[in-house]
Design an enzyme around this catalytic site. Structure first.
Site, PDB file in Angstrom:
ATOM      1  CE1 TYR A  99       4.147   4.723  75.215  1.00 52.78           C
ATOM      2  CE2 TYR A  99       5.428   2.696  75.229  1.00 52.78           C
ATOM      3  CZ  TYR A  99       4.854   3.755  74.536  1.00 52.78           C
ATOM      4  OH  TYR A  99       4.984   3.831  73.170  1.00 52.78           O
ATOM      5  CB  CYS A 125      13.972  15.060  81.312  1.00 52.96           C
ATOM      6  SG  CYS A 125      13.320  16.738  81.428  1.00 52.96           S
ATOM      7  N   GLY A 173      11.083 -12.956  65.173  1.00 52.15           N
ATOM      8  CA  GLY A 173       9.867 -12.422  65.789  1.00 52.15           C
ATOM      9  C   GLY A 173       9.536 -11.010  65.414  1.00 52.15           C
ATOM     10  CB  THR A 174      10.606  -8.321  63.652  1.00 50.96           C
ATOM     11  OG1 THR A 174      10.164  -7.031  63.233  1.00 50.96           O
ATOM     12  CG2 THR A 174      11.678  -8.826  62.704  1.00 50.96           C
ATOM     13  CB  SER A 175       5.430  -7.933  61.347  1.00 52.75           C
ATOM     14  OG  SER A 175       5.627  -6.569  61.697  1.00 52.75           O
ATOM     15  CG  HIS A 194      11.987   0.647  68.464  1.00 51.35           C
ATOM     16  ND1 HIS A 194      11.057  -0.199  67.901  1.00 51.35           N
ATOM     17  CD2 HIS A 194      12.580   1.277  67.433  1.00 51.35           C
ATOM     18  CE1 HIS A 194      11.084  -0.061  66.585  1.00 51.35           C
ATOM     19  NE2 HIS A 194      12.009   0.820  66.283  1.00 51.35           N
ATOM     20  CB  ILE A 212      10.393  -1.023  74.996  1.00 54.93           C
ATOM     21  CG1 ILE A 212       8.909  -1.393  75.035  1.00 54.93           C
ATOM     22  CG2 ILE A 212      10.711  -0.204  73.741  1.00 54.93           C
ATOM     23  CD1 ILE A 212       7.966  -0.186  75.007  1.00 54.93           C
ATOM     24  CD  GLN A 225      12.023  -4.162  65.107  1.00 56.51           C
ATOM     25  OE1 GLN A 225      11.380  -3.311  64.466  1.00 56.51           O
ATOM     26  NE2 GLN A 225      11.928  -5.452  64.846  1.00 56.51           N
ATOM     27  CG  ASN A 227       8.276 -14.046  62.291  1.00 55.98           C
ATOM     28  OD1 ASN A 227       8.601 -13.417  63.306  1.00 55.98           O
ATOM     29  ND2 ASN A 227       7.153 -13.791  61.626  1.00 55.98           N
TER      30      ASN A 227
HETATM   31  P1  NAD Z   1       6.879   3.826  59.775  1.00 53.15           P
HETATM   32  O1  NAD Z   1       6.366   5.076  59.148  1.00 53.15           O
HETATM   33  O2  NAD Z   1       7.858   2.982  59.010  1.00 53.15           O
HETATM   34  O3  NAD Z   1       5.678   2.976  60.275  1.00 53.15           O
HETATM   35  C1  NAD Z   1       5.638   1.647  59.795  1.00 53.15           C
HETATM   36  C2  NAD Z   1       4.328   1.116  60.245  1.00 53.15           C
HETATM   37  O4  NAD Z   1       4.030   1.635  61.541  1.00 53.15           O
HETATM   38  C3  NAD Z   1       3.217   1.584  59.332  1.00 53.15           C
HETATM   39  O5  NAD Z   1       3.114   0.645  58.261  1.00 53.15           O
HETATM   40  C4  NAD Z   1       2.059   1.556  60.302  1.00 53.15           C
HETATM   41  O6  NAD Z   1       1.669   0.225  60.491  1.00 53.15           O
HETATM   42  C5  NAD Z   1       2.680   2.016  61.579  1.00 53.15           C
HETATM   43  N1  NAD Z   1       2.559   3.477  61.746  1.00 53.15           N
HETATM   44  C6  NAD Z   1       3.548   4.383  61.736  1.00 53.15           C
HETATM   45  N2  NAD Z   1       3.081   5.598  62.021  1.00 53.15           N
HETATM   46  C7  NAD Z   1       1.755   5.449  62.187  1.00 53.15           C
HETATM   47  C8  NAD Z   1       0.701   6.334  62.492  1.00 53.15           C
HETATM   48  N3  NAD Z   1       0.943   7.628  62.741  1.00 53.15           N
HETATM   49  N4  NAD Z   1      -0.544   5.837  62.567  1.00 53.15           N
HETATM   50  C9  NAD Z   1      -0.757   4.531  62.351  1.00 53.15           C
HETATM   51  N5  NAD Z   1       0.174   3.639  62.048  1.00 53.15           N
HETATM   52  C10 NAD Z   1       1.417   4.116  61.995  1.00 53.15           C
HETATM   53  O7  NAD Z   1       7.531   4.167  61.137  1.00 53.15           O
HETATM   54  P2  NAD Z   1       8.328   5.456  61.246  1.00 53.15           P
HETATM   55  O8  NAD Z   1       7.431   6.594  61.668  1.00 53.15           O
HETATM   56  O9  NAD Z   1       9.136   5.641  59.982  1.00 53.15           O
HETATM   57  O10 NAD Z   1       9.287   5.113  62.414  1.00 53.15           O
HETATM   58  C11 NAD Z   1      10.217   6.106  62.614  1.00 53.15           C
HETATM   59  C12 NAD Z   1      10.994   5.665  63.706  1.00 53.15           C
HETATM   60  O11 NAD Z   1      10.208   5.300  64.837  1.00 53.15           O
HETATM   61  C13 NAD Z   1      11.777   4.460  63.322  1.00 53.15           C
HETATM   62  O12 NAD Z   1      13.069   4.771  63.756  1.00 53.15           O
HETATM   63  C14 NAD Z   1      11.215   3.338  64.128  1.00 53.15           C
HETATM   64  O13 NAD Z   1      12.282   2.488  64.543  1.00 53.15           O
HETATM   65  C15 NAD Z   1      10.633   4.034  65.321  1.00 53.15           C
HETATM   66  N6  NAD Z   1       9.459   3.372  65.851  1.00 53.15           N
HETATM   67  C16 NAD Z   1       9.350   3.171  67.176  1.00 53.15           C
HETATM   68  C17 NAD Z   1       8.206   2.591  67.646  1.00 53.15           C
HETATM   69  C18 NAD Z   1       7.984   2.320  69.112  1.00 53.15           C
HETATM   70  O14 NAD Z   1       6.828   2.130  69.529  1.00 53.15           O
HETATM   71  N7  NAD Z   1       9.036   2.286  69.891  1.00 53.15           N
HETATM   72  C19 NAD Z   1       7.196   2.239  66.804  1.00 53.15           C
HETATM   73  C20 NAD Z   1       7.406   2.418  65.449  1.00 53.15           C
HETATM   74  C21 NAD Z   1       8.518   3.028  64.965  1.00 53.15           C
HETATM   75  N1  APR Z   2       7.224 -16.952  67.851  1.00 54.92           N
HETATM   76  C1  APR Z   2       7.801 -16.332  66.786  1.00 54.92           C
HETATM   77  N2  APR Z   2       7.248 -15.270  66.150  1.00 54.92           N
HETATM   78  C2  APR Z   2       6.081 -14.825  66.618  1.00 54.92           C
HETATM   79  C3  APR Z   2       5.419 -15.410  67.719  1.00 54.92           C
HETATM   80  C4  APR Z   2       6.051 -16.518  68.336  1.00 54.92           C
HETATM   81  N3  APR Z   2       5.513 -17.154  69.381  1.00 54.92           N
HETATM   82  N4  APR Z   2       4.256 -14.735  67.926  1.00 54.92           N
HETATM   83  C5  APR Z   2       4.202 -13.765  66.992  1.00 54.92           C
HETATM   84  N5  APR Z   2       5.273 -13.831  66.194  1.00 54.92           N
HETATM   85  C6  APR Z   2       5.618 -12.987  65.044  1.00 54.92           C
HETATM   86  C7  APR Z   2       4.421 -12.546  64.236  1.00 54.92           C
HETATM   87  O1  APR Z   2       4.174 -13.496  63.196  1.00 54.92           O
HETATM   88  C8  APR Z   2       4.904 -11.210  63.669  1.00 54.92           C
HETATM   89  O2  APR Z   2       5.566 -11.415  62.432  1.00 54.92           O
HETATM   90  O3  APR Z   2       6.191 -11.804  65.574  1.00 54.92           O
HETATM   91  C9  APR Z   2       5.920 -10.717  64.696  1.00 54.92           C
HETATM   92  C10 APR Z   2       5.417  -9.544  65.537  1.00 54.92           C
HETATM   93  O4  APR Z   2       5.265  -8.449  64.654  1.00 54.92           O
HETATM   94  P1  APR Z   2       4.808  -7.047  65.254  1.00 54.92           P
HETATM   95  O5  APR Z   2       3.679  -7.258  66.180  1.00 54.92           O
HETATM   96  O6  APR Z   2       4.657  -6.135  64.076  1.00 54.92           O
HETATM   97  O7  APR Z   2       6.038  -6.581  66.159  1.00 54.92           O
HETATM   98  P2  APR Z   2       7.392  -5.958  65.646  1.00 54.92           P
HETATM   99  O8  APR Z   2       7.784  -6.516  64.306  1.00 54.92           O
HETATM  100  O9  APR Z   2       8.356  -6.070  66.755  1.00 54.92           O
HETATM  101  O10 APR Z   2       7.015  -4.399  65.446  1.00 54.92           O
HETATM  102  C11 APR Z   2       8.095  -3.527  65.065  1.00 54.92           C
HETATM  103  O11 APR Z   2       6.672  -1.637  65.397  1.00 54.92           O
HETATM  104  O12 APR Z   2       4.951  -0.635  66.481  1.00 54.92           O
HETATM  105  C12 APR Z   2       6.307  -0.761  66.436  1.00 54.92           C
HETATM  106  O13 APR Z   2       7.614  -0.289  68.341  1.00 54.92           O
HETATM  107  C13 APR Z   2       6.882  -1.284  67.697  1.00 54.92           C
HETATM  108  O14 APR Z   2       9.104  -2.169  67.848  1.00 54.92           O
HETATM  109  C14 APR Z   2       7.818  -2.382  67.269  1.00 54.92           C
HETATM  110  C15 APR Z   2       7.885  -2.226  65.776  1.00 54.92           C
END
Ligand code: NAD
Ligand code: APR
Length: 234
Positions: free
Chosen positions: A55, A116, A175-177, A108, A92, A90, A201
């Site tokens: 981080y 803390c 922009g989210t998958s 997130h 940070i 989502q 997206n």
């Molecule tokens: P999840 O179980 O829905 O996870 C979804 C995806 O995250 C999975 O398909 C996998 O790709 C990945 N993932 C999750 N845990 C993993 C692990 N231990 N190892 C590898 N891949 C993993 O996510 P969750 O645990 O249900 O999320 C719970 C909470 O955490 C949710 O509230 C979510 O918003 C939050 N979250 C925060 C972050 C972050 O980095 N800030 C990341 C993911 C989830």
């Molecule tokens: N313009 C629009 N969309 C884009 C671009 C762009 N230039 N570049 C990438 N993308 C899309 C990708 O196609 C993908 O669908 O943004 C998405 C990014 O997906 P992830 O990398 O999975 O990010 P996100 O959806 O934010 O992940 C959700 O998972 O690991 C956790 O904490 C993490 O908050 C995150 C959460």
């Protein structure tokens, strides 16, 4: 139809063209880091310095990036739209704030804050964190962590988010998958409330079939274009 209440959800993709790495694209963060090591409470308990290094690097990058046209378009929409508006991110990073967005929640957490784990004290954090840092409230070392919601933890502001989804008549996801819940389920909650749902997206997300409309391309192109379409109906 003229919108009266808008909820926008953003993910890592909106910051990609600012130079901030996404998670699941080819060169995404999860291609070079194990989620269980750097984005879970267990990982932090096991090796806190590894988590701080992950981080600290992302926090330092914020000094080298700037909001892009997509962030700025959402700030303009918030400013000119007279109905209810909530931007849920989502992400940070602080690019939405720096673009001028104010009606914003970080579900997130935020890189710019530290928490803390011992007493819950939350502080602004602009520099590196380490296990040597001591909490100013409970004076214990080693418990300050990035104020980021990890896998397995519950996201922030869910009551506010769910109330907004129940009232909205336009839901825009950018922009989210669509991989991670509860954010990935917001489109279904908005549709249940009768909202029009739109995906902007780079490519179709996991949840694209839940959306009434989807426009695919770089956020810096598709987001300003869609915002102008909404503003033209006001
Ligand atoms: P999840 O179980 O829905 O996870 C979804 C995806 O995250 C999975 O398909 C996998 O790709 C990945 N993932 C999750 N845990 C993993 C692990 N231990 N190892 C590898 N891949 C993993 O996510 P969750 O645990 O249900 O999320 C719970 C909470 O955490 C949710 O509230 C979510 O918003 C939050 N979250 C925060 C972050 C972050 O980095 N800030 C990341 C993911 C989830
Ligand atoms: N313009 C629009 N969309 C884009 C671009 C762009 N230039 N570049 C990438 N993308 C899309 C990708 O196609 C993908 O669908 O943004 C998405 C990014 O997906 P992830 O990398 O999975 O990010 P996100 O959806 O934010 O992940 C959700 O998972 O690991 C956790 O904490 C993490 O908050 C995150 C959460």
């Amino acid at each position: 139809m003229k919108a009266t209440s808008i909820v926008v959800l953003t993910g890592a993709g909106i910051s990609a063209e600012s130079g901030v790495a996404t998670f699941r694209d080819g060169d995404g963060l999860w291609a070079s880091h194990r989620i269980e090591d750097v984005a879970t409470p267990e990982g932090f308990a096991r090796a806190p310095e590894l988590v701080h290094t992950f981080y600290n690097g992302r926090r330092r990058e914020l000094a080298d990036v700037a909001p892009n046209a997509a962030h700025l378009a959402l700030a303009k929409l918030e400013q000119e739209f007279k109905g209810d508006f909530l931007l849920v991110t989502q992400n940070i990073d602080d690019l939405h704030e720096r673009a001028g967005s104010q009606k914003l929640v970080h579900m997130h957490g935020e890189l710019a804050k530290a928490l803390c784990a011992n007493c819950g004290n939350r502080i602004a954090c602009a520099s590196d964190l380490s296990t040597d840092d001591v909490c100013s409230v409970c004076s214990t070392p080693g418990h300050l962590r990035p104020d980021v919601v990890w896998f397995g933890e519950f996201p922030y502001k869910m009551n506010q988010i769910e109330n907004a989804l129940e009232r909205c008549d336009l839901f825009i996801s950018i922009g989210t998958s669509g991989n991670v819940y509860p954010a990935a389920g917001f489109v279904q909650q908005a549709r249940y409330a009768g909202a029009r749902s739109v995906e902007l997206n780079l490519e179709p997300s996991e949840g694209v079939d839940y959306f009434d409309e989807s426009y695919h391309g770089p956020a810096t192109l598709v987001v300003p274009a869609f915002v102008e379409k909404i503003l033209a109906t006001l």
